[in-house]
Design a protein around this motif. Structure first.
Motif, PDB file in Angstrom:
ATOM      1  N   ASP A  41       0.826  -1.210   0.000  1.00 15.95           N
ATOM      2  CA  ASP A  41       0.000   0.000   0.000  1.00 15.95           C
ATOM      3  C   ASP A  41       0.857   1.255   0.000  1.00 15.95           C
ATOM      4  N   ILE A  42       1.879   1.254   0.826  1.00 18.50           N
ATOM      5  CA  ILE A  42       2.659   2.492   0.962  1.00 18.50           C
ATOM      6  C   ILE A  42       3.573   2.689  -0.247  1.00 18.50           C
ATOM      7  N   LEU A  43       4.202   1.621  -0.726  1.00 20.69           N
ATOM      8  CA  LEU A  43       5.083   1.763  -1.894  1.00 20.69           C
ATOM      9  C   LEU A  43       4.267   2.091  -3.147  1.00 20.69           C
ATOM     10  N   GLU A  44       3.090   1.499  -3.245  1.00 18.39           N
ATOM     11  CA  GLU A  44       2.215   1.786  -4.382  1.00 18.39           C
ATOM     12  C   GLU A  44       1.843   3.267  -4.388  1.00 18.39           C
ATOM     13  N   ALA A  45       1.565   3.818  -3.200  1.00 20.17           N
ATOM     14  CA  ALA A  45       1.196   5.238  -3.131  1.00 20.17           C
ATOM     15  C   ALA A  45       2.393   6.126  -3.493  1.00 20.17           C
ATOM     16  N   ILE A  46       3.585   5.768  -2.983  1.00 24.88           N
ATOM     17  CA  ILE A  46       4.757   6.604  -3.277  1.00 24.88           C
ATOM     18  C   ILE A  46       5.070   6.565  -4.780  1.00 24.88           C
ATOM     19  N   TYR A  47       4.842   5.420  -5.387  1.00 24.43           N
ATOM     20  CA  TYR A  47       5.143   5.272  -6.808  1.00 24.43           C
ATOM     21  C   TYR A  47       4.075   5.958  -7.669  1.00 24.43           C
ATOM     22  N   TYR A  48       2.808   5.681  -7.393  1.00 25.41           N
ATOM     23  CA  TYR A  48       1.780   6.089  -8.348  1.00 25.41           C
ATOM     24  C   TYR A  48       1.033   7.368  -7.979  1.00 25.41           C
ATOM     25  N   GLN A  49       0.992   7.745  -6.705  1.00 20.80           N
ATOM     26  CA  GLN A  49       0.297   8.989  -6.354  1.00 20.80           C
ATOM     27  C   GLN A  49       1.302  10.130  -6.391  1.00 20.80           C
ATOM     28  N   GLN A  50       1.363  10.831  -7.481  1.00 22.04           N
ATOM     29  CA  GLN A  50       2.353  11.894  -7.575  1.00 22.04           C
ATOM     30  C   GLN A  50       1.743  13.268  -7.372  1.00 22.04           C
ATOM     31  N   ILE A  51       0.727  13.578  -8.172  1.00 25.57           N
ATOM     32  CA  ILE A  51       0.152  14.922  -8.082  1.00 25.57           C
ATOM     33  C   ILE A  51      -1.257  14.831  -7.506  1.00 25.57           C
ATOM     34  N   GLY A  52      -1.833  15.975  -7.203  1.00 20.94           N
ATOM     35  CA  GLY A  52      -3.214  16.011  -6.724  1.00 20.94           C
ATOM     36  C   GLY A  52      -3.296  15.655  -5.245  1.00 20.94           C
TER      37      GLY A  52
END
Ligand code: HEM
Length: 384
Positions: free
Chosen positions: A9-20
């Motif tokens: 969950d956390i690595l996925e967020a760091i990788y894919y949630q960039q903007i917004g």
């Protein structure tokens, strides 16, 4: 993957949630391959991140299963074989902000390399490369062996050293060539590596990058890497459950939805209250897009909610000053019928390591004390 899975969950967020909303902004530093003038003329973050990944990995002995991507570079920065240590220091300082008990420095170094490759293969005429990224690396707690290849070493010693890292001569040439096409500058200052420097243009090195930049998957024996991390289309986040003293349970949260044509995720939030006696074990999400509706059920069983021990954030507080002080006061609502004898809280605390700039997470266990009951709900409060 199936939600929840704390590390993914956390690595996925760091990788894919960039903007917004809730954008982690990890990629802002490699927005383009050239980003980094803030570091001084000629320095680029992408090149420094790639070099950091390579120097962290390059002391691996794959046959013995020692070394690889393990963030040991934090201990090794000042060795003469790591000439140009500012690149490593600055990269690690940036990554440190993203560390947690579930996102190791070694994972972040690997992710930095993956994102740099994407940034450096982005141009109007070709498809950028998104290398597969896996998590699960474990940070070293001591320096690794010496053995970074240096420009003054002869060919035989380079071949040997790459063999130790798990690469044959062809792969060695490809790897050095593509590495230095990203750096782009430094080959000129070091004439001993000119042959490889001239070897690569970006076009031809892409497949090489593809095969070889998976250096980040070289890990010590015993480390189990996760599956390739890809974003899930619907993901709950920031879920908070409050047990109210009127017998209700209020569930608040965000839902992240992936819209294939939007530049970033769309976020929706919800609040709902149900009687505690009824409870809520899981939920599904319906996405309605124009006339099209789809139900997301997290692989079949719904998105689970854990309601045996529920952190009560409105009754808790925390303050973190990295490296100086740390304060956490947590209150949890615990379901009485489970008759727990002891409730213990395990807190991973980032501790400085004397010789490395990379902190190490140490688990501290404390007993939680019963501090009250929430009448007519079957829950008691424990604080620690
Ligand atoms: C025979 C093996 C290698 C030797 C002798 C070597 C040597 C060097 C040297 C001397 C520099 C200049 C450092 C500085 O100016 O501070 C450099 C830069 C660089 N190297 Fe290598 N390298 C090797 C392999 C690799 C590999 C395999 C990669 C990546 C896959 C790589 C990635 C880079 C990058 C990206 C830079 C540029 C860093 C920047 O611009 O900040 N190198 N290398």
């Amino acid at each position: 993957y199936t939600w929840p899975n704390p590390q993914t969950d956390i690595l996925e967020a760091i990788y894919y949630q960039q903007i917004g909303y809730d954008g982690r902004r990890f990629s802002a530093f490699v927005r383009t391959c050239e980003t980094g003038n803030n570091l001084g003329a000629g320095r680029t973050n992408s090149a420094e991140w790639i070099r950091t990944a390579y120097h962290d990995m390059a002391t691996a002995d794959v046959e013995a299963g020692i070394g690889g991507m393990d963030a040991s570079i934090g201990f090794e920065r000042f060795r003469s074989e790591n000439v140009g240590y500012h690149a490593f220091t600055d990269s690690l300082l940036f990554f440190a902000d993203f560390m947690s008990a579930y996102s190791s420095m070694a994972d972040l170094i690997a992710l930095g390399a993956v994102m740099s490759v994407t940034a450096c293969t982005m141009s109007p005429n070709r498809k950028p490369l998104f290398l597969p990224f896996r998590g699960g690396r474990i940070d070293a707690t001591e320096p690794g062996p010496f053995g970074i290849p240096e420009p003054h070493h002869d060919l035989a010693s380079h071949t040997n050293s790459f063999k130790k890292q798990g690469f044959n001569a062809t792969e060695m040439i490809g790897l050095v060539a593509c590495g230095h096409s990203l750096g782009g500058v430094n080959g000129r200052d070091f004439p001993t590596i000119v042959p490889v420097k001239n070897d690569s243009k970006f076009d031809t090195s892409q497949s090489v990058l593809d095969n070889n930049m998976c250096v980040s998957n070289t890990v010590p024996k015993g480390v189990q890497l996760s599956e390739v991390i890809t974003p899930i289309p619907v993901k709950p986040d920031n879920l908070f459950i409050t047990i109210n003293d009127n017998g209700g349970m209020t569930i608040k949260g965000d839902i992240r939805a992936w819209h294939p044509h939007a530049p970033s995720f769309e976020w929706w939030n919800f609040t709902t209250t149900v009687p505690v006696s009824q409870g809520l074990a899981s939920f599904t999400v319906e996405v309605i897009d124009g006339s099209h509706s789809s139900i997301h059920d997290n692989g079949g069983n719904g998105f689970p909610l854990q309601t045996d021990l529920i952190p009560q954030t409105q009754l808790s507080c925390s303050a973190v000053y990295m490296g100086r002080a740390y304060m956490l006061n947590l209150t949890v609502a615990v379901r009485d019928e489970l008759n727990f004898q002891d409730i213990k809280l395990t807190v991973p605390i980032p501790m400085r390591q004397a010789e490395s700039m990379v902190p190490r997470f140490e688990s501290h266990v404390l007993n939680m004390e019963k501090t009250g009951i929430i009448p007519a709900t079957g829950y008691s409060l424990y604080t620690g």
